[in-house]
Design a protein around this motif. Structure first.
Motif, PDB file in Angstrom:
ATOM      1  N   ASP A  80      23.115  39.001  57.888  1.00  0.00           N
ATOM      2  CA  ASP A  80      24.490  38.967  57.859  1.00  0.00           C
ATOM      3  C   ASP A  80      25.334  40.199  58.609  1.00  0.00           C
ATOM      4  O   ASP A  80      26.311  40.075  59.057  1.00  0.00           O
ATOM      5  N   ALA A  81      24.688  41.398  58.325  1.00  0.00           N
ATOM      6  CA  ALA A  81      25.372  42.598  58.835  1.00  0.00           C
ATOM      7  C   ALA A  81      25.097  42.841  60.695  1.00  0.00           C
ATOM      8  O   ALA A  81      26.059  43.096  61.103  1.00  0.00           O
ATOM      9  N   ALA A  82      24.221  41.852  61.192  1.00  0.00           N
ATOM     10  CA  ALA A  82      24.189  41.876  62.605  1.00  0.00           C
ATOM     11  C   ALA A  82      25.251  41.093  63.394  1.00  0.00           C
ATOM     12  O   ALA A  82      25.493  41.206  64.323  1.00  0.00           O
ATOM     13  N   ARG A  83      25.967  40.358  62.327  1.00  0.00           N
ATOM     14  CA  ARG A  83      27.269  39.542  63.080  1.00  0.00           C
ATOM     15  C   ARG A  83      28.591  39.937  62.106  1.00  0.00           C
ATOM     16  O   ARG A  83      28.710  38.953  61.554  1.00  0.00           O
ATOM     17  N   PRO A  84      29.131  41.073  62.351  1.00  0.00           N
ATOM     18  CA  PRO A  84      30.023  41.482  61.513  1.00  0.00           C
ATOM     19  C   PRO A  84      31.350  40.720  62.003  1.00  0.00           C
ATOM     20  O   PRO A  84      31.323  40.094  63.026  1.00  0.00           O
ATOM     21  N   GLY A  85      32.230  40.515  60.992  1.00  0.00           N
ATOM     22  CA  GLY A  85      33.420  39.743  61.017  1.00  0.00           C
ATOM     23  C   GLY A  85      34.571  40.533  61.426  1.00  0.00           C
ATOM     24  O   GLY A  85      34.411  41.818  61.982  1.00  0.00           O
ATOM     25  N   ARG A 105      29.523  45.477  57.784  1.00  0.00           N
ATOM     26  CA  ARG A 105      28.685  46.270  58.037  1.00  0.00           C
ATOM     27  C   ARG A 105      29.046  47.682  56.816  1.00  0.00           C
ATOM     28  O   ARG A 105      30.238  47.383  56.321  1.00  0.00           O
ATOM     29  N   ALA A 106      28.001  48.405  56.717  1.00  0.00           N
ATOM     30  CA  ALA A 106      27.986  49.208  55.653  1.00  0.00           C
ATOM     31  C   ALA A 106      28.935  50.350  56.090  1.00  0.00           C
ATOM     32  O   ALA A 106      28.631  50.833  56.954  1.00  0.00           O
ATOM     33  N   VAL A 107      29.994  50.860  55.104  1.00  0.00           N
ATOM     34  CA  VAL A 107      30.736  51.833  55.326  1.00  0.00           C
ATOM     35  C   VAL A 107      30.282  52.874  54.252  1.00  0.00           C
ATOM     36  O   VAL A 107      29.920  53.001  53.300  1.00  0.00           O
ATOM     37  N   GLN A 108      30.232  54.124  54.843  1.00  0.00           N
ATOM     38  CA  GLN A 108      29.890  55.431  53.978  1.00  0.00           C
ATOM     39  C   GLN A 108      30.939  55.370  52.766  1.00  0.00           C
ATOM     40  O   GLN A 108      31.846  55.371  53.175  1.00  0.00           O
ATOM     41  N   VAL A 109      30.322  55.788  51.704  1.00  0.00           N
ATOM     42  CA  VAL A 109      31.278  55.856  50.412  1.00  0.00           C
ATOM     43  C   VAL A 109      31.859  57.317  50.382  1.00  0.00           C
ATOM     44  O   VAL A 109      30.854  57.948  50.451  1.00  0.00           O
ATOM     45  N   GLY A 110      33.182  57.398  50.093  1.00  0.00           N
ATOM     46  CA  GLY A 110      33.719  58.590  50.070  1.00  0.00           C
ATOM     47  C   GLY A 110      34.083  58.780  48.716  1.00  0.00           C
ATOM     48  O   GLY A 110      34.149  58.194  47.578  1.00  0.00           O
ATOM     49  N   ASP A 111      34.270  60.084  48.321  1.00  0.00           N
ATOM     50  CA  ASP A 111      34.987  60.392  46.810  1.00  0.00           C
ATOM     51  C   ASP A 111      36.027  59.631  46.563  1.00  0.00           C
ATOM     52  O   ASP A 111      36.249  59.339  45.089  1.00  0.00           O
ATOM     53  N   VAL A 112      37.089  59.426  47.329  1.00  0.00           N
ATOM     54  CA  VAL A 112      37.975  58.769  46.789  1.00  0.00           C
ATOM     55  C   VAL A 112      37.881  57.273  46.624  1.00  0.00           C
ATOM     56  O   VAL A 112      38.440  56.588  45.517  1.00  0.00           O
ATOM     57  N   ASP A 113      36.816  56.583  47.368  1.00  0.00           N
ATOM     58  CA  ASP A 113      36.240  55.204  46.886  1.00  0.00           C
ATOM     59  C   ASP A 113      35.684  55.250  45.445  1.00  0.00           C
ATOM     60  O   ASP A 113      36.137  54.433  44.691  1.00  0.00           O
ATOM     61  N   ILE A 114      34.958  56.380  45.050  1.00  0.00           N
ATOM     62  CA  ILE A 114      34.399  56.613  43.798  1.00  0.00           C
ATOM     63  C   ILE A 114      35.592  56.671  42.541  1.00  0.00           C
ATOM     64  O   ILE A 114      35.370  56.090  41.492  1.00  0.00           O
ATOM     65  N   ARG A 129      33.162  56.269  58.222  1.00  0.00           N
ATOM     66  CA  ARG A 129      32.379  55.812  59.485  1.00  0.00           C
ATOM     67  C   ARG A 129      31.439  54.984  58.758  1.00  0.00           C
ATOM     68  O   ARG A 129      30.896  54.897  57.586  1.00  0.00           O
ATOM     69  N   THR A 130      30.729  54.074  59.705  1.00  0.00           N
ATOM     70  CA  THR A 130      29.861  53.042  59.251  1.00  0.00           C
ATOM     71  C   THR A 130      28.434  53.946  59.344  1.00  0.00           C
ATOM     72  O   THR A 130      28.320  54.989  59.925  1.00  0.00           O
ATOM     73  N   ASP A 131      27.324  53.309  58.773  1.00  0.00           N
ATOM     74  CA  ASP A 131      26.090  53.796  58.845  1.00  0.00           C
ATOM     75  C   ASP A 131      25.706  54.022  60.274  1.00  0.00           C
ATOM     76  O   ASP A 131      24.985  54.781  60.424  1.00  0.00           O
ATOM     77  N   SER A 132      26.203  53.306  61.031  1.00  0.00           N
ATOM     78  CA  SER A 132      25.836  53.276  62.668  1.00  0.00           C
ATOM     79  C   SER A 132      26.598  54.318  63.304  1.00  0.00           C
ATOM     80  O   SER A 132      26.540  54.560  64.388  1.00  0.00           O
TER      81      SER A 132
END
Length: 487
Positions: A80-85, A105-114, A129-132
């Motif tokens: 699913d992540a290989a074909r991002p929307g 795609r997975a995005v790095q989680v920040g303190d504000v998100d938590i 940033r994304t993991d890539s």
């Protein structure tokens, strides 16, 4: 040494090069400031539009709930992540765990998100940033879902992210365009500045050429065309006035030398003749009759006096006006006038002098005042016809000396007190044109006034010289005689 080097090199450049360089630098700074401001404003506008788009972007709640169930059961796939929307969507738990929605795609989680997931904040907008390693703009909001098998509703943070690639590309293109325009503008400004400097400095070039020509050839007839009222035109007119004044001064000095040489030649010739006669009498032993010898000695003495007066006039005139006069004393103007009249009678033996003199004391430089009065009387003697009368009067500080000569033409009156000036009609007569200018300066230094007035033919013709000096009919108390220092 190091810091002053560029400054010295800049000052060593020609003026037009410095103007062109300064113009190009000013334009470069202005263009750079405008370009940076435009780039920053454009970036802010694009980010604002992207943030607005993020606020309007989201996945259906059913899809988010299914994704949450899939994450809890471990049913997500990497395909699913290989074909991002269009946007990257993920769910963030209170412990920082994340659940990526399919085709995201997975995005790095920040303190504000938590913080949003924990309920400390209602929403958050930030860059991550994304993991890539792809830079994205993220908007995180808090939401609650009902998940089968869960006890009660599940509260998570929903993060919607969009890549900044499209914005960065647009900003890169804009930066490249602004850089190109700035470069073209700077080059154009430098060329325009050089052209303007060359056009604007053409009058300065002409002035420089003229100055160099004058310095090389001493030709003071050079004139520079002066058009307009700008600084260059004013400078050109000032240069023209300066060269005209220098040319006039040089002509007057040349005339002074010629007149002084002529005036010196006459007494020197007479002196040489008289001295040769005396020397021949001594050499041959043939004595000159006593009466002739006395007349000869009187002539020698008169010629020496005339020479001394002329040299004194030259020395007086050579002194600049800015130099302060000598010692000022209280002198009896009538006494000085008596001495000057005695000299004048020696030069005008065939003339009749009438006197009406009353005492008058003034504060002046005695030697200069005597020289001035002698010059006025000599002028009257010079222009009086044979057997004529010179009328002298001193009443209440007004000294008048009138002759009955040809008078002064009206067009020459404004020039009679100028240095080195002589009337064309008087150039054949003895004199150097110095006397009246010395008279005017001496009278001014004593605080007085002097004027020459032509007399109408109906009144006998001639010229009247009037000198008015401030003073008093009696000397100040305690003064010995008619002369008291420092009145």
């Amino acid at each position: 040494m190091t810091g002053g080097g560029p400054v010295r090199r800049f000052r060593a450049l020609p003026l037009r090069s410095r103007l062109a360089l300064l113009t190009a630098t000013a334009v470069a700074v202005a263009v750079a400031a405008v370009s940076v401001a435009a780039w920053l404003l454009t970036r802010a506008q694009l980010l604002d539009e992207l943030d607005t788009s993020l606020r309007n972007t989201g996945a259906p709640r059913e899809q988010l709930a299914d994704a949450l169930v899939a994450c809890r059961t471990g049913a997500t796939t990497s395909e699913d992540a290989a074909r991002p929307g269009f946007a990257y969507i993920q769910l963030v738990g209170a412990d920082g765990s994340r659940c990526v929605v399919p085709y995201s795609r997975a995005v790095q989680v920040g303190d504000v998100d938590i913080a949003v997931a924990n309920g400390a904040r209602t929403d958050a907008l930030h860059t991550s940033r994304t993991d890539s390693g792809e830079t994205v703009r993220v908007r995180t909001v808090r939401d609650t879902f009902r998940v089968p098998g869960a006890v009660g509703p599940v509260t998570v943070a929903v993060s919607v992210a969009r890549p900044l690639t499209e914005i960065d590309a647009a900003l890169d293109r804009l930066a490249l365009l602004l850089t190109a325009l700035a470069g073209i503008g700077v080059v154009g400004a430098g060329a325009a500045g050089l052209w303007v400097a060359r056009a604007g400095l053409k009058p300065v070039d002409r002035l420089t050429d003229a100055v160099e020509h004058v310095a090389r050839t001493e030709d003071l007839t050079v004139r520079i065309p002066a058009e307009g009222e700008d600084e260059i035109a004013r400078l050109s007119r000032s240069f023209n006035a300066m060269t005209a004044a220098l040319a006039s001064s040089r002509d007057r000095q040349a005339q002074l030398i010629a007149d002084a040489g002529h005036e010196l030649r006459t007494p020197l010739t007479s002196l040489r003749t008289n001295i040769e006669l005396l020397a021949r009498s001594e050499e041959t032993g043939r004595a000159i009759p006593a009466e002739d010898r006395r007349a000869l000695m009187a002539s020698v003495k008169a010629q020496m006096t005339e020479l001394a007066a002329l040299i004194g006039d030259l020395q007086e005139l050579a002194r600049p006006d800015a130099v302060a006069p000598g010692r000022l004393d209280v002198v009896g103007l009538h006494d000085v006038l008596g001495t000057a009249l005695a000299r004048a009678r020696l030069r005008g033996r065939e003339l009749t002098f009438t006197e009406h003199v009353r005492p008058w004391y003034v504060r002046a430089e005695p030697a200069a005042l005597e020289r001035a009065l002698i010059n006025v009387l000599d002028n009257a003697v010079k222009f009086s016809p044979p057997g004529g009368t010179v009328e002298v009067a001193l009443v209440d500080g007004l000294l008048t000396v009138r002759d009955h000569g040809p008078g002064i033409p009206a067009d020459e009156l404004p020039h009679v007190f100028e240095r080195f000036w002589r009337s064309p009609s008087a150039r054949s007569l003895p004199g150097s044109g110095l006397g009246l200018s010395i008279v005017a300066r001496t009278v001014r230094q004593a605080g007085g006034e002097v004027a020459l007035t032509p007399i109408a033919a109906a009144e006998g013709g001639g010229t009247r010289a009037e000198i008015r000096l401030p003073g008093a009919p009696t000397p100040p108390p305690g003064s010995p005689g008619s002369v008291v220092p420092r009145w």
